[in-house]
Design a protein around this motif. Structure first.
Motif, PDB file in Angstrom:
ATOM      1  N   GLY A  14       0.825  -1.163  -0.075  1.00 48.00           N
ATOM      2  CA  GLY A  14      -0.093  -0.030  -0.162  1.00 48.00           C
ATOM      3  C   GLY A  14       0.873   1.297   0.021  1.00 48.00           C
ATOM      4  N   PHE A  15       1.875   1.293   0.705  1.00 43.89           N
ATOM      5  CA  PHE A  15       2.863   2.347   0.690  1.00 43.89           C
ATOM      6  C   PHE A  15       3.513   2.527  -0.572  1.00 43.89           C
ATOM      7  CE2 PHE A  15       7.371   3.642   1.412  1.00 43.89           C
ATOM      8  CZ  PHE A  15       7.207   4.907   1.956  1.00 43.89           C
ATOM      9  N   ALA A  16       3.959   1.451  -0.949  1.00 41.60           N
ATOM     10  CA  ALA A  16       4.551   1.440  -2.433  1.00 41.60           C
ATOM     11  C   ALA A  16       3.811   1.897  -3.488  1.00 41.60           C
ATOM     12  CB  ALA A  16       5.109  -0.041  -2.798  1.00 41.60           C
ATOM     13  N   ARG A  17       2.573   1.645  -3.551  1.00 39.40           N
ATOM     14  CA  ARG A  17       1.512   2.204  -4.173  1.00 39.40           C
ATOM     15  C   ARG A  17       1.244   3.581  -4.293  1.00 39.40           C
ATOM     16  NH1 ARG A  17      -3.123  -0.619  -6.929  1.00 39.40           N
ATOM     17  NH2 ARG A  17      -2.913  -2.346  -5.686  1.00 39.40           N
ATOM     18  N   GLN A  18       1.435   4.026  -3.012  1.00 39.90           N
ATOM     19  CA  GLN A  18       1.122   5.564  -2.653  1.00 39.90           C
ATOM     20  C   GLN A  18       2.173   6.465  -3.142  1.00 39.90           C
ATOM     21  OE1 GLN A  18      -0.427   6.021   1.178  1.00 39.90           O
ATOM     22  NE2 GLN A  18      -2.205   4.637   0.871  1.00 39.90           N
ATOM     23  N   VAL A  19       3.363   5.877  -2.594  1.00 39.36           N
ATOM     24  CA  VAL A  19       4.663   6.972  -2.829  1.00 39.36           C
ATOM     25  C   VAL A  19       5.695   6.702  -3.996  1.00 39.36           C
ATOM     26  CG1 VAL A  19       4.269   7.410  -0.322  1.00 39.36           C
ATOM     27  CG2 VAL A  19       5.948   5.906  -1.018  1.00 39.36           C
ATOM     28  N   ALA A  20       5.721   5.317  -4.249  1.00 37.35           N
ATOM     29  CA  ALA A  20       6.850   5.094  -5.072  1.00 37.35           C
ATOM     30  C   ALA A  20       6.796   5.706  -6.722  1.00 37.35           C
ATOM     31  CB  ALA A  20       7.073   3.701  -5.208  1.00 37.35           C
ATOM     32  N   ASP A  21       7.805   5.943  -7.177  1.00 40.32           N
ATOM     33  CA  ASP A  21       7.866   6.311  -8.526  1.00 40.32           C
ATOM     34  C   ASP A  21       8.114   5.082  -9.303  1.00 40.32           C
ATOM     35  OD1 ASP A  21       7.828   9.210  -8.251  1.00 40.32           O
ATOM     36  OD2 ASP A  21       9.670   8.940  -7.375  1.00 40.32           O
ATOM     37  N   ARG A  22       8.931   4.257  -8.900  1.00 36.50           N
ATOM     38  CA  ARG A  22       9.355   2.978  -9.686  1.00 36.50           C
ATOM     39  C   ARG A  22       9.372   1.903  -8.743  1.00 36.50           C
ATOM     40  NH1 ARG A  22      14.639   4.711 -11.474  1.00 36.50           N
ATOM     41  NH2 ARG A  22      14.891   2.265 -11.940  1.00 36.50           N
ATOM     42  N   ILE A  23       9.253   0.849  -9.104  1.00 28.78           N
ATOM     43  CA  ILE A  23       9.537  -0.693  -8.428  1.00 28.78           C
ATOM     44  C   ILE A  23      10.430  -1.383  -9.136  1.00 28.78           C
ATOM     45  CG2 ILE A  23       8.181  -2.573  -7.651  1.00 28.78           C
ATOM     46  CD1 ILE A  23       6.901  -0.099  -6.608  1.00 28.78           C
ATOM     47  N   LEU A  24      11.333  -1.826  -8.294  1.00 29.66           N
ATOM     48  CA  LEU A  24      12.358  -3.163  -8.637  1.00 29.66           C
ATOM     49  C   LEU A  24      11.744  -4.138  -8.032  1.00 29.66           C
ATOM     50  CD1 LEU A  24      15.909  -1.138  -8.269  1.00 29.66           C
ATOM     51  CD2 LEU A  24      14.269  -1.016 -10.215  1.00 29.66           C
ATOM     52  N   PHE A  25      11.347  -5.201  -9.001  1.00 34.16           N
ATOM     53  CA  PHE A  25      10.919  -6.586  -8.218  1.00 34.16           C
ATOM     54  C   PHE A  25      12.137  -7.533  -8.423  1.00 34.16           C
ATOM     55  CE2 PHE A  25       9.148 -10.863  -8.872  1.00 34.16           C
ATOM     56  CZ  PHE A  25       8.707 -10.996  -7.643  1.00 34.16           C
ATOM     57  N   VAL A  26      12.587  -7.946  -7.418  1.00 39.29           N
ATOM     58  CA  VAL A  26      13.913  -8.852  -7.279  1.00 39.29           C
ATOM     59  C   VAL A  26      13.367 -10.230  -6.940  1.00 39.29           C
ATOM     60  CG1 VAL A  26      16.006  -9.154  -6.128  1.00 39.29           C
ATOM     61  CG2 VAL A  26      15.156  -6.892  -6.495  1.00 39.29           C
ATOM     62  N   ASP A  27      13.962 -11.069  -7.601  1.00 42.61           N
ATOM     63  CA  ASP A  27      13.614 -12.652  -7.401  1.00 42.61           C
ATOM     64  C   ASP A  27      15.038 -13.628  -7.637  1.00 42.61           C
ATOM     65  OD1 ASP A  27      12.132 -14.951  -6.969  1.00 42.61           O
ATOM     66  OD2 ASP A  27      11.404 -15.261  -8.723  1.00 42.61           O
ATOM     67  N   ARG A  28      15.408 -14.299  -6.851  1.00 45.62           N
ATOM     68  CA  ARG A  28      16.527 -15.131  -6.980  1.00 45.62           C
ATOM     69  C   ARG A  28      17.727 -14.067  -7.402  1.00 45.62           C
ATOM     70  NH1 ARG A  28      13.571 -20.374  -9.896  1.00 45.62           N
ATOM     71  NH2 ARG A  28      12.105 -20.783  -8.255  1.00 45.62           N
ATOM     72  N   GLY A  29      17.931 -13.036  -6.813  1.00 50.46           N
ATOM     73  CA  GLY A  29      19.085 -12.361  -6.913  1.00 50.46           C
ATOM     74  C   GLY A  29      19.216 -11.654  -8.239  1.00 50.46           C
ATOM     75  N   GLU A  30      18.063 -11.630  -8.925  1.00 53.41           N
ATOM     76  CA  GLU A  30      17.932 -10.809 -10.314  1.00 53.41           C
ATOM     77  C   GLU A  30      16.791  -9.769 -10.339  1.00 53.41           C
ATOM     78  OE1 GLU A  30      17.666 -13.638 -13.455  1.00 53.41           O
ATOM     79  OE2 GLU A  30      19.527 -14.295 -13.396  1.00 53.41           O
ATOM     80  N   ILE A  31      17.153  -8.628 -10.772  1.00 52.37           N
ATOM     81  CA  ILE A  31      16.036  -7.596 -11.038  1.00 52.37           C
ATOM     82  C   ILE A  31      15.276  -7.829 -12.089  1.00 52.37           C
ATOM     83  CG2 ILE A  31      15.522  -5.128 -11.266  1.00 52.37           C
ATOM     84  CD1 ILE A  31      18.138  -4.523  -9.991  1.00 52.37           C
ATOM     85  N   VAL A  32      14.071  -8.519 -11.896  1.00 49.71           N
ATOM     86  CA  VAL A  32      13.072  -8.968 -12.913  1.00 49.71           C
ATOM     87  C   VAL A  32      12.355  -7.981 -13.460  1.00 49.71           C
ATOM     88  CG1 VAL A  32      11.224 -10.879 -13.387  1.00 49.71           C
ATOM     89  CG2 VAL A  32      13.024 -11.477 -11.726  1.00 49.71           C
ATOM     90  N   ASP A  33      12.009  -7.025 -12.741  1.00 47.94           N
ATOM     91  CA  ASP A  33      11.208  -6.035 -13.257  1.00 47.94           C
ATOM     92  C   ASP A  33      11.728  -4.719 -12.824  1.00 47.94           C
ATOM     93  OD1 ASP A  33       8.453  -7.132 -14.547  1.00 47.94           O
ATOM     94  OD2 ASP A  33       8.945  -8.223 -12.945  1.00 47.94           O
ATOM     95  N   ASP A  34      11.912  -3.599 -13.721  1.00 52.77           N
ATOM     96  CA  ASP A  34      12.026  -2.270 -13.364  1.00 52.77           C
ATOM     97  C   ASP A  34      11.112  -1.313 -13.986  1.00 52.77           C
ATOM     98  OD1 ASP A  34      13.174   0.256 -12.927  1.00 52.77           O
ATOM     99  OD2 ASP A  34      15.092  -0.087 -13.652  1.00 52.77           O
ATOM    100  N   CYS A  35      10.063  -1.027 -13.415  1.00 51.80           N
ATOM    101  CA  CYS A  35       9.160  -0.282 -13.965  1.00 51.80           C
ATOM    102  C   CYS A  35       8.441   0.822 -12.987  1.00 51.80           C
ATOM    103  CB  CYS A  35       7.995  -1.167 -14.537  1.00 51.80           C
ATOM    104  SG  CYS A  35       7.174  -2.088 -13.238  1.00 51.80           S
ATOM    105  N   SER A  36       7.521   1.687 -13.627  1.00 47.44           N
ATOM    106  CA  SER A  36       6.778   2.456 -12.968  1.00 47.44           C
ATOM    107  C   SER A  36       5.863   1.840 -11.976  1.00 47.44           C
ATOM    108  CB  SER A  36       6.186   3.647 -13.882  1.00 47.44           C
ATOM    109  OG  SER A  36       4.901   2.946 -14.349  1.00 47.44           O
TER     110      SER A  36
END
Length: 240
Positions: free
Chosen positions: A197-219
């Motif tokens: 909920g915090f991420a949705r409200q204030v983040a400009d971007r999201i880095l989604f990390v899985d198994r040591g890799e940045i899988v997603d880098d998006c708004s």
């Protein structure tokens, strides 16, 4: 502001970070999320050299983290860190906790540091507790002190490593409110959190990390609209 270029790190034979690259611009709020054990906390700790890394490079406001001549004090003054546990000195008052690093590390005059520290405690709603010791404060209050302590070094970047994970649910909101205010004021922030909920409200971007890799880098907008990898979509469906 912060450049991660093909960062790799291993613990023994286990690769915990694998070719992580991203650029965080000045004034951006970037949330790092993903399943437990995916490397999120390790990644953010590498940014201010709390964790060494073997490959790639990280540059923080012009300072190459792995450079042999980099000053760790200067680096950590630029990038203030707030941890899961509050890391306050139990034998010092709240005010003295906030004043300690500016006095000892930056050698700033005691009176000006005291005045600024009181302003920071006022900012996080704790000026009335300045002369108390950490044990007298709730977990949420202690974490707000930790934020004030980091701000006392006048950083240009704030790093948060799951700052609400050690808190009871009713205390989470008061810490997130302070972080949200920093975001609205334009502070550059990297934050590892499960608080979607915090991420949705204030983040400009999201880095989604899985198994040591940045899988997603998006708004943030694209991420929460489901315009991300199937793995991130599965994570979102379980987290939200």
């Amino acid at each position: 502001m912060i450049v991660l270029d093909n960062v790799t790190k291993s613990y023994g034979g286990f690769r915990v970070l694998n070719g992580c690259s991203a650029t965080i611009r000045r004034g951006e709020v970037v949330v790092i999320c993903g399943p437990s054990g995916s490397g999120k906390s390790t990644l953010i700790k590498c940014v201010n050299a709390l964790e060494p890394f073997e490959g790639g490079q990280i540059v923080v406001d012009g300072m190459a983290v792995r450079s042999s001549d980099v000053s760790l004090q200067a680096l950590r003054a630029k990038a203030g860190m707030v941890f899961q546990s509050f890391e306050l000195f139990s034998h010092l008052t709240i005010l003295d906790n906030v004043m300690l690093s500016p006095r000892l590390v930056q050698k700033r005059p005691a009176q000006s540091v005291r005045e600024e520290s009181m302003r920071l405690l006022e900012r996080v709603g704790l000026a009335q507790h300045a002369m108390k010791y950490p044990i007298a404060l709730s977990g949420g209050q202690q974490q707000r002190v930790a934020i004030a302590r980091a701000l006392a070094m006048r950083p240009s970047i704030m790093l948060f490593d799951e700052p609400t994970s050690a808190l009871d649910p009713e205390m989470v909101g008061e810490v997130l409110a302070v972080m949200g205010e920093l975001a609205r004021e334009g502070m550059t922030m990297m934050c590892v959190t499960h608080e979607m909920g915090f991420a949705r409200q204030v983040a400009d971007r999201i880095l989604f990390v899985d198994r040591g890799e940045i899988v997603d880098d998006c708004s943030s907008r694209d991420f929460f609209a489901g315009r991300c990898s199937p793995r991130a979509q599965a994570f979102l469906s379980s987290a939200c």
